[in-house]
Write a protein that holds these residues in place. Structure first.
Motif, PDB file in Angstrom:
ATOM      1  N   CYS A 212       7.718  -3.253  12.917  1.00 58.11           N
ATOM      2  CA  CYS A 212       6.706  -3.919  12.074  1.00 58.11           C
ATOM      3  C   CYS A 212       5.363  -3.194  12.160  1.00 58.11           C
ATOM      4  CB  CYS A 212       6.566  -5.386  12.467  1.00 58.11           C
ATOM      5  SG  CYS A 212       8.054  -6.334  12.121  1.00 58.11           S
ATOM      6  N   ASN A 213       5.014  -2.725  13.355  1.00 55.78           N
ATOM      7  CA  ASN A 213       3.747  -2.001  13.509  1.00 55.78           C
ATOM      8  C   ASN A 213       3.722  -0.750  12.639  1.00 55.78           C
ATOM      9  OD1 ASN A 213       2.865  -3.898  15.305  1.00 55.78           O
ATOM     10  ND2 ASN A 213       3.356  -2.691  17.145  1.00 55.78           N
ATOM     11  N   ILE A 214       4.827  -0.034  12.606  1.00 51.47           N
ATOM     12  CA  ILE A 214       4.877   1.184  11.773  1.00 51.47           C
ATOM     13  C   ILE A 214       4.697   0.806  10.304  1.00 51.47           C
ATOM     14  CG2 ILE A 214       6.349   3.095  11.005  1.00 51.47           C
ATOM     15  CD1 ILE A 214       7.676   2.910  13.868  1.00 51.47           C
ATOM     16  N   ILE A 215       5.391  -0.236   9.876  1.00 54.37           N
ATOM     17  CA  ILE A 215       5.291  -0.662   8.473  1.00 54.37           C
ATOM     18  C   ILE A 215       3.853  -1.072   8.159  1.00 54.37           C
ATOM     19  CG2 ILE A 215       6.007  -2.417   6.796  1.00 54.37           C
ATOM     20  CD1 ILE A 215       8.744  -2.481   8.284  1.00 54.37           C
ATOM     21  N   LEU A 216       3.246  -1.846   9.017  1.00 58.83           N
ATOM     22  CA  LEU A 216       1.908  -2.382   8.740  1.00 58.83           C
ATOM     23  C   LEU A 216       0.844  -1.293   8.830  1.00 58.83           C
ATOM     24  CD1 LEU A 216       2.256  -5.836  10.511  1.00 58.83           C
ATOM     25  CD2 LEU A 216       2.546  -5.289   8.095  1.00 58.83           C
TER      26      LEU A 216
ATOM     27  N   LYS B 266       0.815  -1.226   0.000  1.00 63.58           N
ATOM     28  CA  LYS B 266       0.000   0.000   0.000  1.00 63.58           C
ATOM     29  C   LYS B 266       0.849   1.277   0.000  1.00 63.58           C
ATOM     30  CE  LYS B 266      -0.599  -0.792   4.923  1.00 63.58           C
ATOM     31  NZ  LYS B 266      -1.492  -1.223   5.998  1.00 63.58           N
ATOM     32  N   LYS B 267       2.100   1.154   0.446  1.00 64.53           N
ATOM     33  CA  LYS B 267       3.029   2.291   0.405  1.00 64.53           C
ATOM     34  C   LYS B 267       4.264   1.873  -0.393  1.00 64.53           C
ATOM     35  CE  LYS B 267       1.143   5.003   3.753  1.00 64.53           C
ATOM     36  NZ  LYS B 267       1.015   6.446   3.846  1.00 64.53           N
ATOM     37  N   THR B 268       4.965   2.877  -0.974  1.00 64.40           N
ATOM     38  CA  THR B 268       6.209   2.569  -1.685  1.00 64.40           C
ATOM     39  C   THR B 268       7.341   2.393  -0.675  1.00 64.40           C
ATOM     40  OG1 THR B 268       6.914   4.872  -1.841  1.00 64.40           O
ATOM     41  CG2 THR B 268       5.504   4.024  -3.624  1.00 64.40           C
ATOM     42  N   ARG B 269       8.451   1.870  -1.172  1.00 67.27           N
ATOM     43  CA  ARG B 269       9.636   1.718  -0.328  1.00 67.27           C
ATOM     44  C   ARG B 269      10.050   3.065   0.270  1.00 67.27           C
ATOM     45  NH1 ARG B 269      15.093   1.181  -2.185  1.00 67.27           N
ATOM     46  NH2 ARG B 269      14.574   2.888  -3.594  1.00 67.27           N
ATOM     47  N   ASP B 270      10.065   4.103  -0.568  1.00 71.13           N
ATOM     48  CA  ASP B 270      10.506   5.413  -0.085  1.00 71.13           C
ATOM     49  C   ASP B 270       9.559   5.973   0.983  1.00 71.13           C
ATOM     50  OD1 ASP B 270      12.590   5.103  -1.777  1.00 71.13           O
ATOM     51  OD2 ASP B 270      12.074   6.747  -3.132  1.00 71.13           O
ATOM     52  N   GLU B 271       8.264   5.691   0.850  1.00 70.72           N
ATOM     53  CA  GLU B 271       7.297   6.154   1.860  1.00 70.72           C
ATOM     54  C   GLU B 271       7.507   5.409   3.188  1.00 70.72           C
ATOM     55  OE1 GLU B 271       3.613   7.496  -1.098  1.00 70.72           O
ATOM     56  OE2 GLU B 271       3.755   5.426  -0.430  1.00 70.72           O
TER      57      GLU B 271
END
Ligand SMILES: *Cc1c(COP(=O)(O)O)cnc(C)c1O
Length: 365
Positions: free
Chosen positions: A360-364, A290-295
């Motif tokens: 992981c929480n931030i990423i998810l 849902k988000k790009t690597r840079d985001e």
């Protein structure tokens, strides 16, 4: 604040005990007692007949390429999906890097694309066991034999990795290791060439010490790449704790896997068959997430967490290689695609599992 890595260090007292003798001997560098001891310990630990210590991994790679005495302008088949050092070491030896694409499964050189790149000028293959993933060493050996090419592995990420129970440094004509502060095993700065050939050892030992063969005999135009006694002492201490450090890294990797493996749009390279890993890095590919690597990178930064776009840009896309005739990122589309999507997450032995959860929480989220 969580950094992408944190150097392993022994207890302060353990290091002080180790360097105490240096105040008695006043012997600080030039292949002293600690240097000899570390070389012998590493030869045993890595199950390799010769480990030639250097002051860093990059100069170890430059020296082993120089020691092979290739014709100037010779072509070296290599990967762009690596740290710049690999490519620089080739070019600084007056050789031409020819970039081969990587395979999307484990990011190592795509062996099905090597032979098409071989010309009359090809002298060697320099693959990288990237993130500690072992290259297809059997296929590379077969190609090298058929075309009479040397193989030097950049094994900077592969310390203590085994493939089919064989230490990773035993493949090819030689392997380079890095013991930089950020690596699984460190000597602050440091590195080595691992090989089986006695003559190569003599050449490397000369090259790393200004070309001196004896006190009054200079046989090569060598530089200075000697490891000091303080670096070697750090290595002696860190080696004592390496098994525990790797076991702790494994726990961190397992926690990341639990949280991320089944998420759609996130790809984790799974364990390789027959490989005993060192859990050196945790690369994640954001592809259709849902988000790009840079985001994701920016969101983590905002929360005080430094991940790393490792490897971005790929080496054939750096400014210094822009005008280089063989450096065409279009010709390595898989490496370019993955370089645009990869993020290496924080991973070190003492990374707390609740910090892994926080990341992981931030990423998810
Ligand atoms: C770290 C690294 C090097 C260079 O090693 P230094 O010890 O930092 O000089 C070379 N190649 C790769 C793939 C590396 O990660």
């Amino acid at each position: 604040m969580i950094n992408v890595t944190r150097s392993s260090m022994p207890d302060f007292d353990e290091y002080c005990d180790e360097i105490k003798e240096l105040w008695d001997s006043h012997w600080l560098t030039n292949m002293g007692k600690k240097h000899k001891q570390l070389e012998a310990s590493l030869e045993k630990f890595l199950d390799c007949p010769h480990v030639v210590l250097h002051t860093n991994g990059h100069l170890a790679l430059e020296n082993v390429i120089a020691a092979m005495n290739f014709q100037k302008g010779g072509e070296v088949i290599t990967t762009p999906f690596t740290f710049v050092s690999t490519t620089h070491a080739i070019v600084r030896n007056n050789l031409v890097p020819v970039f081969c694409d990587i395979n999307p499964e484990d990011f190592t050189i795509d062996v099905s694309k090597i032979e098409k790149l071989i010309t009359k000028k090809t002298v060697a293959i320099i693959p990288v066991h990237v993130y500690g993933k072992i290259c297809d060493v059997e296929a590379i050996e077969a190609i090298a034999k058929k075309h009479n090419l040397k193989v030097i592995y950049d094994a900077a990420h592969a310390f203590a990795v085994k493939y089919k129970s064989v230490s990773a440094v035993n493949f090819g004509d030689a392997s380079m290791l890095s013991f930089h502060a950020t690596k699984v095993f460190n000597t602050i700065e440091g590195g080595a060439v691992c090989c089986h050939d006695d003559d190569l050892v003599t050449t490397l030992n000369n090259l790393k010490n200004f070309g001196f063969h004896g006190p009054e005999s200079v046989t090569y135009i060598g530089g200075n790449a000697k490891m000091s006694e303080f670096q070697a002492a750090m290595g002696i201490c860190n080696l004592r704790h390496l098994r525990e450090e790797i076991a702790k890294r494994k726990k961190v990797v397992e926690r990341y896997n639990e949280r991320l493996v089944s998420i759609s749009g996130i790809r984790i390279a799974g364990p390789q068959k027959n490989v005993e890993s060192n859990f050196a890095y945790y690369p994640v590919i954001f592809d259709g997430f849902k988000k790009t690597r840079d985001e994701v990178f920016a969101e983590l930064c905002a929360e005080g967490i430094t991940a790393r776009k490792y490897f971005y840009p790929i080496t054939n896309n750096f400014e210094c290689y822009r005008d280089y005739p063989t450096a065409k990122p279009d010709k390595t589309p898989v490496a370019r695609y993955l370089g645009d999507r990869v993020l290496t997450l924080p991973l070190y032995a003492d990374l707390a599992l609740n910090d892994v959860d926080r990341i992981c929480n931030i990423i998810l989220r």
